[in-house]
Design a protein around this motif. Sequence first.
Motif, PDB file in Angstrom:
ATOM      1  N   GLY A 239       0.827  -1.208   0.000  1.00  0.00           N
ATOM      2  CA  GLY A 239       0.000   0.000   0.000  1.00  0.00           C
ATOM      3  C   GLY A 239       0.858   1.254   0.000  1.00  0.00           C
ATOM      4  N   LEU A 240       1.926   1.245   0.770  1.00  0.00           N
ATOM      5  CA  LEU A 240       2.799   2.422   0.802  1.00  0.00           C
ATOM      6  C   LEU A 240       3.469   2.620  -0.561  1.00  0.00           C
ATOM      7  CD1 LEU A 240       4.345   1.949   4.344  1.00  0.00           C
ATOM      8  CD2 LEU A 240       3.133   3.990   3.571  1.00  0.00           C
ATOM      9  N   GLY A 241       3.883   1.498  -1.183  1.00  0.00           N
ATOM     10  CA  GLY A 241       4.482   1.587  -2.520  1.00  0.00           C
ATOM     11  C   GLY A 241       3.494   2.227  -3.483  1.00  0.00           C
ATOM     12  N   ALA A 242       2.255   1.755  -3.458  1.00  0.00           N
ATOM     13  CA  ALA A 242       1.235   2.311  -4.357  1.00  0.00           C
ATOM     14  C   ALA A 242       0.999   3.789  -4.050  1.00  0.00           C
ATOM     15  CB  ALA A 242      -0.067   1.519  -4.211  1.00  0.00           C
ATOM     16  N   ALA A 243       1.011   4.154  -2.767  1.00  0.00           N
ATOM     17  CA  ALA A 243       0.747   5.553  -2.398  1.00  0.00           C
ATOM     18  C   ALA A 243       1.877   6.468  -2.897  1.00  0.00           C
ATOM     19  CB  ALA A 243       0.600   5.677  -0.881  1.00  0.00           C
ATOM     20  N   VAL A 244       3.116   6.004  -2.753  1.00  0.00           N
ATOM     21  CA  VAL A 244       4.249   6.822  -3.211  1.00  0.00           C
ATOM     22  C   VAL A 244       4.154   7.040  -4.723  1.00  0.00           C
ATOM     23  CG1 VAL A 244       6.758   6.781  -3.605  1.00  0.00           C
ATOM     24  CG2 VAL A 244       5.836   6.251  -1.334  1.00  0.00           C
ATOM     25  N   TYR A 245       3.917   5.953  -5.473  1.00  0.00           N
ATOM     26  CA  TYR A 245       3.863   6.115  -6.928  1.00  0.00           C
ATOM     27  C   TYR A 245       2.601   6.861  -7.353  1.00  0.00           C
ATOM     28  CZ  TYR A 245       8.076   3.475  -7.299  1.00  0.00           C
ATOM     29  OH  TYR A 245       9.386   3.101  -7.175  1.00  0.00           O
ATOM     30  N   GLY A 246       1.465   6.546  -6.739  1.00  0.00           N
ATOM     31  CA  GLY A 246       0.209   7.215  -7.114  1.00  0.00           C
ATOM     32  C   GLY A 246       0.305   8.712  -6.887  1.00  0.00           C
ATOM     33  N   ALA A 247       0.717   9.104  -5.686  1.00  0.00           N
ATOM     34  CA  ALA A 247       0.752  10.534  -5.363  1.00  0.00           C
ATOM     35  C   ALA A 247       1.833  11.242  -6.168  1.00  0.00           C
ATOM     36  CB  ALA A 247       1.000  10.716  -3.866  1.00  0.00           C
ATOM     37  N   THR A 261       1.011   2.286   9.806  1.00  0.00           N
ATOM     38  CA  THR A 261       1.679   2.106   8.529  1.00  0.00           C
ATOM     39  C   THR A 261       2.890   1.190   8.723  1.00  0.00           C
ATOM     40  OG1 THR A 261       2.991   4.090   8.858  1.00  0.00           O
ATOM     41  CG2 THR A 261       0.965   4.361   7.600  1.00  0.00           C
ATOM     42  N   GLY A 262       3.175   0.413   7.677  1.00  0.00           N
ATOM     43  CA  GLY A 262       4.304  -0.533   7.773  1.00  0.00           C
ATOM     44  C   GLY A 262       3.829  -1.973   7.676  1.00  0.00           C
ATOM     45  N   GLY A 263       2.590  -2.222   8.111  1.00  0.00           N
ATOM     46  CA  GLY A 263       2.032  -3.574   8.024  1.00  0.00           C
ATOM     47  C   GLY A 263       2.908  -4.584   8.741  1.00  0.00           C
ATOM     48  N   ARG A 289      10.240   5.820   6.861  1.00  0.00           N
ATOM     49  CA  ARG A 289      10.728   6.475   5.646  1.00  0.00           C
ATOM     50  C   ARG A 289       9.650   6.489   4.566  1.00  0.00           C
ATOM     51  NH1 ARG A 289      16.519   6.302   4.968  1.00  0.00           N
ATOM     52  NH2 ARG A 289      17.489   5.746   6.917  1.00  0.00           N
ATOM     53  N   ALA A 290       8.992   5.327   4.380  1.00  0.00           N
ATOM     54  CA  ALA A 290       7.986   5.236   3.319  1.00  0.00           C
ATOM     55  C   ALA A 290       6.791   6.140   3.622  1.00  0.00           C
ATOM     56  CB  ALA A 290       7.532   3.785   3.182  1.00  0.00           C
ATOM     57  N   THR A 291       6.422   6.243   4.887  1.00  0.00           N
ATOM     58  CA  THR A 291       5.267   7.067   5.254  1.00  0.00           C
ATOM     59  C   THR A 291       5.576   8.541   4.973  1.00  0.00           C
ATOM     60  OG1 THR A 291       4.792   5.475   6.988  1.00  0.00           O
ATOM     61  CG2 THR A 291       3.657   7.581   7.149  1.00  0.00           C
ATOM     62  N   VAL A 292       6.763   8.970   5.361  1.00  0.00           N
ATOM     63  CA  VAL A 292       7.158  10.362   5.117  1.00  0.00           C
ATOM     64  C   VAL A 292       7.178  10.631   3.607  1.00  0.00           C
ATOM     65  CG1 VAL A 292       9.083  12.011   5.315  1.00  0.00           C
ATOM     66  CG2 VAL A 292       8.492  10.532   7.249  1.00  0.00           C
ATOM     67  N   GLN A 293       7.713   9.659   2.870  1.00  0.00           N
ATOM     68  CA  GLN A 293       7.833   9.820   1.423  1.00  0.00           C
ATOM     69  C   GLN A 293       6.455   9.944   0.761  1.00  0.00           C
ATOM     70  OE1 GLN A 293       9.919   6.489  -0.178  1.00  0.00           O
ATOM     71  NE2 GLN A 293      10.737   7.628  -1.946  1.00  0.00           N
ATOM     72  N   ALA A 294       5.522   9.072   1.175  1.00  0.00           N
ATOM     73  CA  ALA A 294       4.177   9.126   0.588  1.00  0.00           C
ATOM     74  C   ALA A 294       3.512  10.463   0.922  1.00  0.00           C
ATOM     75  CB  ALA A 294       3.334   7.966   1.113  1.00  0.00           C
ATOM     76  N   ARG A 295       3.682  10.925   2.148  1.00  0.00           N
ATOM     77  CA  ARG A 295       3.081  12.211   2.550  1.00  0.00           C
ATOM     78  C   ARG A 295       3.699  13.348   1.767  1.00  0.00           C
ATOM     79  NH1 ARG A 295       2.513  10.843   8.280  1.00  0.00           N
ATOM     80  NH2 ARG A 295       0.334  10.249   8.443  1.00  0.00           N
ATOM     81  N   ARG A 296       5.024  13.278   1.566  1.00  0.00           N
ATOM     82  CA  ARG A 296       5.707  14.374   0.872  1.00  0.00           C
ATOM     83  C   ARG A 296       5.141  14.556  -0.541  1.00  0.00           C
ATOM     84  NH1 ARG A 296      10.259  15.341  -2.303  1.00  0.00           N
ATOM     85  NH2 ARG A 296      10.970  13.197  -2.409  1.00  0.00           N
ATOM     86  N   PHE A 297       4.748  13.430  -1.156  1.00  0.00           N
ATOM     87  CA  PHE A 297       4.188  13.543  -2.510  1.00  0.00           C
ATOM     88  C   PHE A 297       2.707  13.933  -2.475  1.00  0.00           C
ATOM     89  CE2 PHE A 297       7.746  10.601  -3.764  1.00  0.00           C
ATOM     90  CZ  PHE A 297       8.402  11.543  -4.550  1.00  0.00           C
TER      91      PHE A 297
END
Length: 553
Positions: A239-247, A261-263, A289-297
């Motif tokens: 889900g985090l991967g999808a959120a980073v790429y989607g956003a 987050t992190g599952g 890291r992934a959560t911050v990255q998804a939010r940043r986008f």
Amino acid sequence: MAKPVILIVDDELPVLNAVERDLRQHYRSDYRMVKASSGAQALEAVRQLKQRNVPLALFLVDQRMPAMSGTELLAEAGKLYPEARKVLLTAYADTEAAITSINEIGLDYYLMKPWDPPDQNLYPVLDDLLSDWLATVPVPYEGIRVAGTLWSASCHNVKDFLARNRVPYQWLDIEKDVEARQLVETLNQEELRLPVVFFPDGAVLIAPDNRTLAEKAGLQTRATQPFYDVIIVGAGPAGLGAAVYGASEGLRTALIEREATGGQAGTSSLIENYLGFPSGVSGADLARRATVQARRFGAEILTAQEVTGVRVEDPYRIVALSDGSELSCHALIIATGVSVRRLGVPGIEPLTGAGVYYGAAVTEAASYRGEHVYIVGGANSAGQGAMFFSRYANRVTMLVRASSLAMGMSQYLVDQINTTENIEVLTRTEVVEVHGQDRLQAITIHSKDSGEKRKVPAAALFIFVGAVPHTELVAGIVERNSAGFILTGPDLTQNGQRPKNWKLKRDPYLLETSVPGIFAVGDVRHGAVRRVASAVGQGAIAVSLVHQYLKTV
Ligand SMILES: Cc1cc2nc3c(=O)[nH]c(=O)nc-3n(C[C@H](O)[C@H](O)[C@H](O)COP(=O)(O)OP(=O)(O)OC[C@H]3O[C@@H](n4cnc5c(N)ncnc54)[C@H](O)[C@@H]3O)c2cc1C
């Protein structure tokens, strides 16, 4: 640090105001004066200060008050602030009581009324006591504090929720910390409900559910929009991967997570095979890291919010949330992963969270320093758990049903375990019963070779025995296999036949389910390779498929 408090208590208002005035003049820049005109009012003020973890430096209390004498008040209030300096304001006739109090309640000083001139009779004494207090008192913790007992499942859940959501907190064990116990008891008048969570603004939550806790801790639990281009359910690596790429590719993206987050990856102590981290990365670090990255986008991430159902009203996909609200989108990605399978042996349920844990329970590791802990399972996650706990526990015993570790574990982990002195591996062995009153005390293990059953003392049992998919939310909507895993792409076409009710002229995309526009990624898919990298990769691929799908909506 908040200014420490000097508490002034006197039932005669003119005296109370005069003391306050004199103290303000001298101590205003470093201390806050709080006044009370009775013992009861003072105790309430002390309780509230403690709840907010405000340091209290000094009590200045009149001895002669109706209902509660100064000495009685100091004895009671001193339980919450044992380090605070205690000074009695006395009349000549009270000297005897004051002297007795020096022994009985550890009185530091008694001051005779009147204290004029304060430069001579008040400030020198208090300066001395306050500098003494400052030199010995620890700096109070200013964040969230969680008070409870180690052996309580509800305390574990709250600690685990905060830790996994990266909300810092201080743990107060009321079995060891007398002040914390006093405070908890003043709040739990009838039955003791735990944990008690204290917030810096003075708010208190007793045994809160995740959503209440999340809201109070400042996590986002509600969406800002009613509609998104893509909604992703589940914030594990997929889900985090999808959120980073989607956003990052400009889609209005919402990611909904019921816990943290992190599952599963977020609970892993050390992921050693994820690309780009040659020394390994902890699940918590990767999740952060992934959560911050998804939010940043620009992805919106809701936590402590569960998706309970999915509805299709073309062209919209609508998700129902556990708070009763709904959100809609054009494309939906299901990334809800799996849960560890429960071990159904007698005695285990009441001790879950109280010595028995599913997964690595990283937050509990330090509690088992020097103890003997058991690990159930023989796959990679069990191996990582054993390596992790071997750094804290005195001894780690792995109970493995198979006849060798190599049958279910990567060779690098087998090698590490074999060369770690305090790990012992018992193959063809299983747990058949769990024992303990309020916490785990022993387990019965059964050797399949000798048939022998042995009851052995155990401080903790960490269980890693397989997985069940989280797909109830799409039951009856998308096609699943007999174990409940979601079918996608080529798995849906059998003998050249597209899925039932599939009306489009194309085949389902690679990660698309039997409903166009609903995708599934990560461990929740039938046939998934259960790895962080595959989950992240599928999240990214799903977004490119979403783009293709959106062109047709
Ligand atoms: C202890 C442990 C160690 C591991 N170590 C490794 C390793 O070293 N290397 C490796 O490659 N893999 C490892 N794995 C496997 C890896 O973690 C998983 O393959 C990966 O996490 C799967 O990601 P996912 O996003 O598909 O699902 P998950 O990680 O399971 O995440 C799914 C998320 O969805 C949420 N969710 C479920 N239902 C709902 C709902 N209805 N509403 C809202 N949210 C929901 C869950 O709370 C969860 O956060 C390990 C797993 C464990 C348990």
